[in-house]
Write a protein that holds these residues in place. Structure first.
Motif, PDB file in Angstrom:
ATOM      1  N   MET A  25       1.190  -1.279   0.139  1.00 18.61           N
ATOM      2  CA  MET A  25       0.015   0.035   0.126  1.00 18.61           C
ATOM      3  C   MET A  25       0.716   1.260   0.585  1.00 18.61           C
ATOM      4  O   MET A  25       0.560   1.541  -0.905  1.00 18.61           O
ATOM      5  CB  MET A  25      -0.754   0.403   1.382  1.00 18.61           C
ATOM      6  CG  MET A  25      -2.036  -0.980   0.748  1.00 18.61           C
ATOM      7  SD  MET A  25      -2.832  -0.628   2.048  1.00 18.61           S
ATOM      8  CE  MET A  25      -3.022  -2.427   3.042  1.00 18.61           C
ATOM      9  N   PHE A  26       2.208   1.327   0.920  1.00 21.38           N
ATOM     10  CA  PHE A  26       2.651   2.735   0.472  1.00 21.38           C
ATOM     11  C   PHE A  26       3.603   2.861  -0.142  1.00 21.38           C
ATOM     12  O   PHE A  26       4.200   3.617  -1.750  1.00 21.38           O
ATOM     13  CB  PHE A  26       3.836   2.270   2.125  1.00 21.38           C
ATOM     14  CG  PHE A  26       2.638   3.098   3.307  1.00 21.38           C
ATOM     15  CD1 PHE A  26       2.538   4.129   3.059  1.00 21.38           C
ATOM     16  CD2 PHE A  26       2.976   2.159   4.323  1.00 21.38           C
ATOM     17  CE1 PHE A  26       1.925   4.985   4.805  1.00 21.38           C
ATOM     18  CE2 PHE A  26       1.739   2.553   5.884  1.00 21.38           C
ATOM     19  CZ  PHE A  26       1.964   3.698   5.535  1.00 21.38           C
ATOM     20  N   ASN A  28       2.551   1.260  -3.508  1.00 22.57           N
ATOM     21  CA  ASN A  28       1.850   2.314  -4.224  1.00 22.57           C
ATOM     22  C   ASN A  28       1.083   3.931  -4.061  1.00 22.57           C
ATOM     23  O   ASN A  28       0.453   3.947  -5.104  1.00 22.57           O
ATOM     24  CB  ASN A  28       0.485   0.732  -4.400  1.00 22.57           C
ATOM     25  CG  ASN A  28       1.004  -0.553  -4.973  1.00 22.57           C
ATOM     26  OD1 ASN A  28       1.699   0.319  -5.944  1.00 22.57           O
ATOM     27  ND2 ASN A  28      -0.265  -1.440  -4.549  1.00 22.57           N
ATOM     28  N   GLU A  29       0.635   3.943  -2.908  1.00 24.00           N
ATOM     29  CA  GLU A  29       0.165   5.164  -2.555  1.00 24.00           C
ATOM     30  C   GLU A  29       1.212   6.469  -2.148  1.00 24.00           C
ATOM     31  O   GLU A  29       0.899   7.597  -2.147  1.00 24.00           O
ATOM     32  CB  GLU A  29      -0.310   5.429  -1.404  1.00 24.00           C
ATOM     33  CG  GLU A  29      -1.628   3.833  -1.400  1.00 24.00           C
ATOM     34  CD  GLU A  29      -3.015   4.829  -2.702  1.00 24.00           C
ATOM     35  OE1 GLU A  29      -2.854   6.017  -2.879  1.00 24.00           O
ATOM     36  OE2 GLU A  29      -3.386   4.179  -3.156  1.00 24.00           O
ATOM     37  N   GLY A  30       2.396   6.041  -2.180  1.00 28.28           N
ATOM     38  CA  GLY A  30       3.824   7.273  -1.600  1.00 28.28           C
ATOM     39  C   GLY A  30       5.203   6.652  -2.495  1.00 28.28           C
ATOM     40  O   GLY A  30       4.822   5.674  -2.944  1.00 28.28           O
ATOM     41  N   VAL A 118      -5.697   4.806   5.584  1.00 28.47           N
ATOM     42  CA  VAL A 118      -5.695   6.408   5.468  1.00 28.47           C
ATOM     43  C   VAL A 118      -5.045   7.409   6.202  1.00 28.47           C
ATOM     44  O   VAL A 118      -4.558   8.175   6.343  1.00 28.47           O
ATOM     45  CB  VAL A 118      -7.499   6.478   5.138  1.00 28.47           C
ATOM     46  CG1 VAL A 118      -7.659   7.847   5.225  1.00 28.47           C
ATOM     47  CG2 VAL A 118      -7.649   6.292   3.549  1.00 28.47           C
ATOM     48  N   LYS A 121      -1.489   7.778   6.568  1.00 26.27           N
ATOM     49  CA  LYS A 121      -0.744   8.987   5.292  1.00 26.27           C
ATOM     50  C   LYS A 121      -1.678  10.066   5.885  1.00 26.27           C
ATOM     51  O   LYS A 121      -0.603  10.969   6.127  1.00 26.27           O
ATOM     52  CB  LYS A 121      -1.247   8.461   4.188  1.00 26.27           C
ATOM     53  CG  LYS A 121      -1.322   6.996   3.570  1.00 26.27           C
ATOM     54  CD  LYS A 121      -2.006   7.077   2.298  1.00 26.27           C
ATOM     55  CE  LYS A 121      -3.183   7.479   1.745  1.00 26.27           C
ATOM     56  NZ  LYS A 121      -3.764   7.413   0.277  1.00 26.27           N
ATOM     57  N   SER A 125       2.234  12.191   6.640  1.00 23.57           N
ATOM     58  CA  SER A 125       1.691  13.843   5.965  1.00 23.57           C
ATOM     59  C   SER A 125       2.039  14.494   7.078  1.00 23.57           C
ATOM     60  O   SER A 125       2.860  15.539   6.956  1.00 23.57           O
ATOM     61  CB  SER A 125       0.241  13.658   5.335  1.00 23.57           C
ATOM     62  OG  SER A 125       0.741  15.044   4.942  1.00 23.57           O
TER      63      SER A 125
END
Length: 144
Positions: A25-26, A28-30, A118, A121, A125
């Motif tokens: 997930m990390f 792919n998303e960041g 979520v 993240k 951030s």
């Protein structure tokens, strides 16, 4: 002044499937550099790599019944470098557990759920923005 390296995340969980899912997930998303560890001991041995954030499970005895638990790992991380933000990500949904983690200087506590990623993240951030501000302030102070 600006350093554009990818933020380094340490993911620490003894559940191999969950750890791989979180890593995916990390990735792919960041834009992160990810290192995963199945035990707290392995995480501690690699602190010299200076993670920007550690995401840590509360129970870490699924592989080794004598393994350190998350609180012990957190305490050792803070002894090594109090500045490393540690976020607990755990299936423990008892308020006493979360409060205990925060008393041990965890940055935050997230219960494993369908919204956990979520929340992570968002928290990361905030941490990274704060770290960026701190670096700019340090740079500014050096130039004065």
């Amino acid at each position: 002044m600006e350093n554009h390296k990818k933020p380094k995340l340490f993911l620490v969980d003894d559940d191999e499937f969950f750890l791989k899912s979180l890593e995916t997930m990390f990735l792919n998303e960041g834009d992160f550099e990810i290192e995963t560890y199945a035990t707290g001991e392995l995480c501690l041995k690699n602190l010299y790599k200076k993670p920007d954030v550690v995401i840590l499970d509360y129970h870490l005895d699924g592989i080794d019944k004598n393994a350190m638990n998350g609180l012990d790992v957190l305490d050792k991380i803070k002894i090594s470098n109090v500045e490393i933000p540690v976020i607990f990500l755990s299936s423990q949904d008892k308020i006493e557990v979360a409060v205990s983690c925060l008393h041990h200087k965890a940055f935050d506590y997230v219960v494993k759920s369908e919204t956990a990623f979520v929340r992570l993240k968002i928290i990361i951030s905030v941490i990274l923005k704060f770290q960026k501000i701190e670096k700019r302030l340090d740079w500014y102070r050096e130039k004065r």
